[in-house]
Design a protein around this motif. Structure first.
Motif, PDB file in Angstrom:
ATOM      1  N   PHE A 404       0.831  -1.206   0.000  1.00 32.27           N
ATOM      2  CA  PHE A 404       0.000   0.000   0.000  1.00 32.27           C
ATOM      3  C   PHE A 404       0.865   1.256   0.000  1.00 32.27           C
ATOM      4  O   PHE A 404       2.025   1.214   0.403  1.00 32.27           O
ATOM      5  CB  PHE A 404      -0.925   0.004   1.228  1.00 32.27           C
ATOM      6  N   ALA A 405       0.276   2.355  -0.448  1.00 36.13           N
ATOM      7  CA  ALA A 405       0.975   3.642  -0.401  1.00 36.13           C
ATOM      8  C   ALA A 405       0.866   4.222   1.000  1.00 36.13           C
ATOM      9  O   ALA A 405      -0.115   3.985   1.713  1.00 36.13           O
ATOM     10  CB  ALA A 405       0.352   4.608  -1.405  1.00 36.13           C
ATOM     11  N   HIS A 406       1.873   4.990   1.386  1.00 31.02           N
ATOM     12  CA  HIS A 406       1.870   5.647   2.692  1.00 31.02           C
ATOM     13  C   HIS A 406       2.291   7.104   2.543  1.00 31.02           C
ATOM     14  O   HIS A 406       3.223   7.405   1.795  1.00 31.02           O
ATOM     15  CB  HIS A 406       2.801   4.918   3.666  1.00 31.02           C
ATOM     16  N   GLY A 407       1.629   7.967   3.270  1.00 29.61           N
ATOM     17  CA  GLY A 407       1.972   9.392   3.280  1.00 29.61           C
ATOM     18  C   GLY A 407       2.762   9.693   4.544  1.00 29.61           C
ATOM     19  O   GLY A 407       2.196   9.867   5.613  1.00 29.61           O
ATOM     20  N   HIS A 457       5.223   9.832  11.197  1.00 30.67           N
ATOM     21  CA  HIS A 457       4.175   8.802  11.099  1.00 30.67           C
ATOM     22  C   HIS A 457       3.535   8.820   9.733  1.00 30.67           C
ATOM     23  O   HIS A 457       3.690   9.772   8.972  1.00 30.67           O
ATOM     24  CB  HIS A 457       3.117   8.984  12.197  1.00 30.67           C
ATOM     25  N   CYS A 458       2.832   7.734   9.448  1.00 29.83           N
ATOM     26  CA  CYS A 458       2.021   7.712   8.238  1.00 29.83           C
ATOM     27  C   CYS A 458       0.791   8.563   8.516  1.00 29.83           C
ATOM     28  O   CYS A 458       0.178   8.466   9.570  1.00 29.83           O
ATOM     29  CB  CYS A 458       1.615   6.286   7.882  1.00 29.83           C
ATOM     30  N   HIS A 459       0.424   9.433   7.553  1.00 31.10           N
ATOM     31  CA  HIS A 459      -0.752  10.281   7.759  1.00 31.10           C
ATOM     32  C   HIS A 459      -2.035   9.636   7.251  1.00 31.10           C
ATOM     33  O   HIS A 459      -3.089  10.269   7.234  1.00 31.10           O
ATOM     34  CB  HIS A 459      -0.556  11.675   7.161  1.00 31.10           C
ATOM     35  N   MET A 460      -1.961   8.368   6.827  1.00 31.55           N
ATOM     36  CA  MET A 460      -3.188   7.601   6.747  1.00 31.55           C
ATOM     37  C   MET A 460      -3.446   7.259   8.210  1.00 31.55           C
ATOM     38  O   MET A 460      -2.716   6.446   8.807  1.00 31.55           O
ATOM     39  CB  MET A 460      -3.010   6.330   5.927  1.00 31.55           C
ATOM     40  N   LEU A 461      -4.420   7.910   8.814  1.00 29.76           N
ATOM     41  CA  LEU A 461      -4.492   7.869  10.272  1.00 29.76           C
ATOM     42  C   LEU A 461      -4.847   6.478  10.788  1.00 29.76           C
ATOM     43  O   LEU A 461      -4.522   6.144  11.929  1.00 29.76           O
ATOM     44  CB  LEU A 461      -5.465   8.931  10.783  1.00 29.76           C
ATOM     45  N   SER A 462      -5.458   5.639   9.950  1.00 33.17           N
ATOM     46  CA  SER A 462      -5.682   4.243  10.348  1.00 33.17           C
ATOM     47  C   SER A 462      -4.355   3.501  10.431  1.00 33.17           C
ATOM     48  O   SER A 462      -4.178   2.636  11.296  1.00 33.17           O
ATOM     49  CB  SER A 462      -6.574   3.512   9.339  1.00 33.17           C
ATOM     50  N   HIS A 463      -3.437   3.831   9.533  1.00 33.23           N
ATOM     51  CA  HIS A 463      -2.117   3.188   9.574  1.00 33.23           C
ATOM     52  C   HIS A 463      -1.327   3.685  10.783  1.00 33.23           C
ATOM     53  O   HIS A 463      -0.644   2.913  11.454  1.00 33.23           O
ATOM     54  CB  HIS A 463      -1.329   3.499   8.292  1.00 33.23           C
ATOM     55  N   GLN A 464      -1.415   4.984  11.031  1.00 28.61           N
ATOM     56  CA  GLN A 464      -0.716   5.541  12.187  1.00 28.61           C
ATOM     57  C   GLN A 464      -1.157   4.814  13.458  1.00 28.61           C
ATOM     58  O   GLN A 464      -0.330   4.389  14.268  1.00 28.61           O
ATOM     59  CB  GLN A 464      -1.019   7.038  12.310  1.00 28.61           C
ATOM     60  N   GLY A 467       0.255   1.179  14.095  1.00 28.59           N
ATOM     61  CA  GLY A 467       1.680   0.875  14.181  1.00 28.59           C
ATOM     62  C   GLY A 467       2.639   1.802  13.491  1.00 28.59           C
ATOM     63  O   GLY A 467       3.816   1.842  13.846  1.00 28.59           O
ATOM     64  N   MET A 468       2.171   2.547  12.466  1.00 29.12           N
ATOM     65  CA  MET A 468       3.124   3.337  11.680  1.00 29.12           C
ATOM     66  C   MET A 468       3.416   4.670  12.337  1.00 29.12           C
ATOM     67  O   MET A 468       3.103   5.730  11.784  1.00 29.12           O
ATOM     68  CB  MET A 468       2.586   3.582  10.276  1.00 29.12           C
ATOM     69  N   MET A 469       3.997   4.603  13.520  1.00 29.29           N
ATOM     70  CA  MET A 469       4.467   5.851  14.105  1.00 29.29           C
ATOM     71  C   MET A 469       5.658   5.669  15.010  1.00 29.29           C
ATOM     72  O   MET A 469       5.887   4.603  15.573  1.00 29.29           O
ATOM     73  CB  MET A 469       3.346   6.610  14.820  1.00 29.29           C
TER      74      MET A 469
END
Ligand code: C2O
Ligand code: CU
Length: 475
Positions: A404-407, A457-464, A467-469
């Protein structure tokens, strides 16, 4: 704020059922302004459909979607007293501002979340002009999805509007994505939906522009307008286009770029683009703001109505925005190298991840509500990913090994994009958030010139949230 209006705010608190509200100690002076985070209603779905209960910001009167546009000039100080009238603790992050760390709003790293009924005084300088936004930074996947976001516009020190080749006026366009039930209400109870979080995130079914479905935006024939476009969606990437309007990109994430034509602008969640458009000279005419919603589907999300008295079309090429002159240039000859390896999510998973100091397999990780990791660690908030000394250039390799892409967003700094998949970036744009596609590697660099603890962090807030932080420290 006068005491009278302060009391009026407090009387509104009964609506969230606060039984034991103690009087708020007001430190607000006349020059301070309130920013209430409160519950409200908004007509998000098209007229004729029911309205939606939202959480939103207000300065005076009812809270609105998007929140009130806050405006000041570069170099000026922004002062707001946050008053939390929500049933949850909250905090406000001023996205993209190279801010004093204590004012960053990154709860719980830089401040404690503000409990219901309490206040927090934000006061900070906005050093750089550009298009920014503010949003909740506490349970963001829920609070931002409920509407807690608004535009923050930092005007150039010297006016740009009206100069030869510049636009004659500007418009802020806040794009958002909502997951609504047929009765207009926000879909509740799935805030921690790990299935969505392990994919592209919590996707909505209604896209709004300035809080409305498919609004009409009036343009005069021949006029040149600066659009400040902000993607406040929690998870949706917004690839947008402006057919028949000759769009020219003049800034990304607030930072000026050499004006260049753009067919499609890919805005990750949290990103902003300043775009100059030239309205057609013939009228009446209708064109649209078009969103690519994937699988080849293009959806019109706002209508541009070209009508009224014609203006003399600008003869000059689009005028660049004034340079910032406030951002230090990375020194790549002595950079500190830091990797940021993204792993996890559906279709890939991870062999082994550390979470809360324990090593575990992907199945066990998901049982903790986590699905992603940076450098093999999910949700690394206990200690910094790295430390940089003040003034050092940090060069980061953002490697996306997921499907997936991540911001990826860096707090407190703006970075230069050096390369994508080892190919030097032709523009070297300066961002605060960068979209990294599946299996893509993006190299960035910035000068760590702002002391404190800064989230990445990833700014897809569901990803954040799953775990993505992590964070780094500048000492
Ligand atoms: Cu726009 Cu950490 O956020
Ligand atoms: Cu992500």
């Amino acid at each position: 704020m006068t005491m009278l209006s302060r009391r009026m705010f407090l009387s509104g608190l009964s609506t969230v059922g606060l039984a034991t509200l103690s009087p708020v100690q007001s430190r607000a002076s006349d020059s301070e302004k309130a920013l209430r985070a409160t519950m409200s209603k908004a007509q998000l779905a098209p007229e004729g459909y029911p309205d939606t209960s939202v959480w939103a910001f207000s300065e005076t009167g009812a809270a609105t979607i998007p929140g009130p546009e806050i405006r000041l000039k570069a170099g000026e100080t922004l002062t707001r007293t946050l008053l939390n009238e929500l049933p949850q603790p909250t905090a406000v992050h001023w996205h993209g501002i190279r801010i004093d760390n204590a004012m960053d709003g990154a709860a719980p790293l830089t401040q404690a979340p503000v409990p219901t009924g309490e206040t927090f005084d934000y006061e900070f300088v906005c050093p750089d002009p550009g298009t920014y936004w503010y949003h909740s930074h506490q349970r963001g996947r829920e609070q931002v999805a409920r509407g807690l976001a608004g535009p923050l516009i930092v005007e150039e020190r010297e006016p740009w509007l009206g100069l030869p080749g510049a636009a004659s006026r500007e418009l802020t366009l806040v794009l958002d994505d909502w997951l609504l039930n047929p009765d207009g209400s926000i879909l509740e109870g799935r805030w921690d939906d790990l299935h969505a979080a392990a994919h592209a995130g919590r996707m909505g079914n209604t896209v709004t522009v300035n809080g409305k479905s498919y609004p009409d935006i009036a343009l005069r024939p021949g006029e040149r307008v600066r659009l400040r476009v902000i993607n406040t969606a929690t998870d949706r990437i917004m690839p947008i286009s402006f057919p028949e309007l000759s769009p020219m990109l003049i800034a990304l994430d607030g930072h000026p770029v050499v004006p260049r034509p753009v067919e499609k602008v890919f805005l990750a969640p949290a990103q902003r683009a300043d775009i100059v458009v030239d309205a057609p000279t013939t009228s009446p005419k209708r064109t649209a703001l078009v969103l690519d919603v994937g699988r080849g589907n293009q959806v019109e999300i706002a209508s541009f109505d070209v009508n009224g008295a014609a203006m003399q079309p600008a003869a000059e090429p689009v005028r660049p925005l004034p340079k910032w002159n406030t951002l230090p240039t990375p020194d790549l000859s002595s950079a500190q190298f830091e990797p940021l390896l993204m792993e996890g999510g559906a279709m890939r998973g991870m062999v082994e991840t550390t979470y809360n100091g324990e090593s575990m397999d992907f199945r066990e990780l998901t049982s903790h509500g986590m699905a992603w990791a940076f450098n093999g660690v999910a949700h690394q908030m206990g200690e910094p990913m790295f430390t940089a000394s003040f003034g050092r250039t940090v060069q980061m390799k953002l490697s996306n090994r997921t499907a997936f892409a991540h911001g990826i967003h860096v707090h407190g700094h703006h970075f230069t994009v050096l390369s994508r998949n080892s190919v030097p970036d032709p523009h070297n744009d300066v961002h605060d958030t960068v979209l990294v596609g599946p299996d893509e590697t993006v190299e960035i660099a910035f000068v760590a010139d702002n002391r404190g603890k800064w989230m990445i962090h990833c700014h897809m807030l569901s990803h954040q949230a799953s775990g993505m932080m992590g964070w780094f420290q500048v000492t």
